[in-house]
Scaffold this motif. Structure first.
Motif, PDB file in Angstrom:
ATOM      1  N   GLU A  94      31.720   3.580  44.586  1.00 39.28           N
ATOM      2  CA  GLU A  94      32.591   2.559  44.005  1.00 39.28           C
ATOM      3  C   GLU A  94      32.313   1.232  44.686  1.00 39.28           C
ATOM      4  OE1 GLU A  94      36.726   3.561  43.983  1.00 39.28           O
ATOM      5  OE2 GLU A  94      36.410   5.255  42.614  1.00 39.28           O
ATOM      6  N   TYR A  95      32.548   0.163  43.967  1.00 38.86           N
ATOM      7  CA  TYR A  95      32.394  -1.172  44.532  1.00 38.86           C
ATOM      8  C   TYR A  95      33.452  -2.093  43.947  1.00 38.86           C
ATOM      9  CZ  TYR A  95      29.733  -2.227  40.238  1.00 38.86           C
ATOM     10  OH  TYR A  95      29.342  -2.389  38.933  1.00 38.86           O
ATOM     11  N   GLN A  96      33.722  -3.150  44.681  1.00 36.47           N
ATOM     12  CA  GLN A  96      34.791  -4.062  44.294  1.00 36.47           C
ATOM     13  C   GLN A  96      34.267  -5.158  43.379  1.00 36.47           C
ATOM     14  OE1 GLN A  96      37.157  -5.381  47.526  1.00 36.47           O
ATOM     15  NE2 GLN A  96      38.579  -6.498  46.239  1.00 36.47           N
ATOM     16  N   GLU A  98      35.666  -8.747  41.177  1.00 38.72           N
ATOM     17  CA  GLU A  98      36.610  -9.827  41.452  1.00 38.72           C
ATOM     18  C   GLU A  98      38.042  -9.388  41.172  1.00 38.72           C
ATOM     19  OE1 GLU A  98      37.209 -14.538  40.376  1.00 38.72           O
ATOM     20  OE2 GLU A  98      35.313 -13.549  39.926  1.00 38.72           O
ATOM     21  N   TYR A  99      38.226  -8.602  40.099  1.00 34.92           N
ATOM     22  CA  TYR A  99      39.555  -8.119  39.728  1.00 34.92           C
ATOM     23  C   TYR A  99      39.520  -6.615  39.542  1.00 34.92           C
ATOM     24  CZ  TYR A  99      40.335 -13.032  38.787  1.00 34.92           C
ATOM     25  OH  TYR A  99      40.438 -14.387  38.902  1.00 34.92           O
ATOM     26  N   GLY A 100      39.440  -5.866  40.628  1.00 29.13           N
ATOM     27  CA  GLY A 100      39.469  -4.416  40.536  1.00 29.13           C
ATOM     28  C   GLY A 100      38.228  -3.763  41.101  1.00 29.13           C
ATOM     29  N   PHE A 101      37.956  -2.537  40.623  1.00 24.80           N
ATOM     30  CA  PHE A 101      36.843  -1.740  41.112  1.00 24.80           C
ATOM     31  C   PHE A 101      36.037  -1.195  39.951  1.00 24.80           C
ATOM     32  CE2 PHE A 101      39.793  -1.719  44.613  1.00 24.80           C
ATOM     33  CZ  PHE A 101      38.969  -1.766  45.734  1.00 24.80           C
ATOM     34  N   ASP A 102      34.791  -0.870  40.235  1.00 26.72           N
ATOM     35  CA  ASP A 102      33.927  -0.176  39.287  1.00 26.72           C
ATOM     36  C   ASP A 102      33.133   0.839  40.092  1.00 26.72           C
ATOM     37  OD1 ASP A 102      32.774   0.586  36.903  1.00 26.72           O
ATOM     38  OD2 ASP A 102      31.988  -1.398  36.413  1.00 26.72           O
ATOM     39  N   GLY A 128      27.127  -7.683  45.176  1.00 29.62           N
ATOM     40  CA  GLY A 128      27.961  -6.488  45.208  1.00 29.62           C
ATOM     41  C   GLY A 128      27.379  -5.308  44.448  1.00 29.62           C
ATOM     42  N   THR A 132      25.503  -1.867  46.325  1.00 30.49           N
ATOM     43  CA  THR A 132      25.956  -0.531  45.937  1.00 30.49           C
ATOM     44  C   THR A 132      24.766   0.317  45.490  1.00 30.49           C
ATOM     45  OG1 THR A 132      28.086  -1.459  45.281  1.00 30.49           O
ATOM     46  CG2 THR A 132      27.562   0.744  44.454  1.00 30.49           C
TER      47      THR A 132
END
Length: 175
Positions: A94-96, A98-102, A128, A132
């Motif tokens: 998982e990675y961050q 700007e607004y949340g995670f993916d 980012g 990942t």
């Protein structure tokens, strides 16, 4: 054809996908056969001195530049996918945003320990996504031979995020 001409072909779309973002649209380059061929050939020249076993590209635009570069260099291509797209056993990071995670996933058997891997994507911004991808490759024992991008947004700190790795970009924009 030269990089200045290619840079002029890249369509800049202000306030996409939201206000304040200046989107760099490469579809205007890849739809032009001469420009697309030139870009892939330039990428191949810039990594000719690397002993690469595989190219890895993150979904989706990493596929656009990574697969033809792998073909040009005569090496395999491995996709890193969004969750739920790979059918066999996989690893996930998982990675961050700007607004949340993916998250991104990679088949466990995609990379053998010690293989030299070039990670390729269309654009380097904050780094980012690519850091990942690096972690996924390294978890499987792959050695990062370099990180290659068509475009780099220099003011967003991607090179700093990727410090310690060989970062190559063809075209730079401040942002």
């Amino acid at each position: 054809m030269d990089l200045s001409t290619v840079k002029d072909m890249i369509r800049i779309i202000p306030d996409f996908p939201r206000a304040g973002i200046s989107f760099k649209d490469i579809t205007t380059v890849v739809k032009d056969g001469e420009a697309f061929k030139y870009v892939i050939n330039e990428m191949a020249k810039r990594c000719a001195d690397k002993d690469i076993d595989l190219i890895v590209g993150p979904e989706a635009r990493g596929f656009i530049v990574g697969a033809p570069l792998a073909y040009q260099l005569g090496v395999g291509f491995v996709p890193i996918r969004k969750p739920g797209k790979l059918p066999a056993e996989k690893i996930r990071k998982e990675y961050q945003l700007e607004y949340g995670f993916d998250a991104m996933e990679l088949h466990k058997d995609a990379i053998k320990p010690g293989q030299k891997v070039l990670i390729v994507d269309d654009l380097l911004a904050t780094g980012g996504t690519i850091i990942t991808a690096v972690k996924l490759v390294e978890e499987l024992g792959g050695k990062i031979a370099g990180l290659m991008f068509l475009i780099e947004l220099t003011e967003l700190g991607g090179r700093e995020t990727l410090r310690g790795y060989d970062v190559i970009s063809l075209i730079q924009y401040p942002y």
